[in-house]
Design a protein around this motif. Sequence first.
Motif: not given
Length: 365
Positions: A277-287, A299-300, A348-350
Amino acid sequence: MSALAVEHDAINLGQGFPDTPGPREVVDAAVAAMHRGLNQYPPAIGVPAIREAICAHQKRFYGIDLDPSTQVVVCAGASEALSSALVALVGAGDEVIALEPFYDLYQAASVLVGASLVPVRISAPDYALDVDALRAAVTPRTKVVLLNSPHNPTGAVLSRAELEGIAAVAIEHDLVVLTDEVYEHLLFDGEVHIPISTLPGMAERTITVSSAGKTFSVTGWKIGWATGPAELIEKVLGVKQWFSFASGTPLQHAVAVGLELPDDRFATLAGDLQRKRDLLTDGLRDLGLEVYHSKATYFVTADIAPLGETDSLAFCRALPARVGVAAVPNQVFHASPAGVETQVRFACCKRDEVLADALLRLRKL
């Protein structure tokens, strides 16, 4: 979205299923059960081993005492448990209150029997429940309050205060509470899942639904269950036996093994998902996207308005061909898209490398 993902060879962050095989002990137990010849019809109510394991699980984690012979029924996934409960409890002209956004099955199953789903919205960024709004939604036709916590798609977790408010409404109006708790073990940041059935006056009016699919990353097994007072579970069984009769005999035996895993195994599964979740959240915020904090689930939710987008439905339909990623527009979980036109749900479950690849592709936006 999954069909579009296949068509365009896109990374599927839409449908909520993991891309890992699940705990080795559970998978090995399924194989062993098959080799032992446990491949024929189980009892409609479920094989004794899993019913006993479910009851032991409820006692171990929540202090709930259940009779495995009368207070649990095993179903073809949580979907069948929820559908069977709704068909058993409501009919033409009745109303079912559900938190919005809601999993689409809730409305489909209600409409199937001529009932209406009445949404009570919880909204970003905190997704707090207004209990007064819930109380105001009750009418003489209301029969069921359908809860989902931990909540799909928002990742919200109902607090004790919110649950106490819901319980007060249910008791005041003599309503049945049907609660979808499939993400009960996938909470983050120290959040605690509280089954509403543990609150005073609720055990006798609550049907609790969960499943093995999300907890053990085996969504294709479709082994779920409903627990609650014997008279309500008898009603669920009375419908469910005409849907599937029964399913997955060796898988039921394997899930029984899974439910008996030590506490640290459950904690590891949740901790690994929190990191994703953190990996995806941080990545989407970086975008540049606004990402709402997910406390649980697969999910996020992100707002794509910073990208200049105005319609998440059109955005998600085009996304697989556009950049090779699939996601789901939150509009489809609402009775009305007003206020959520630019919200998108990402799974995020990948595996880490899959999430990293997806984020790299999304940079094309």
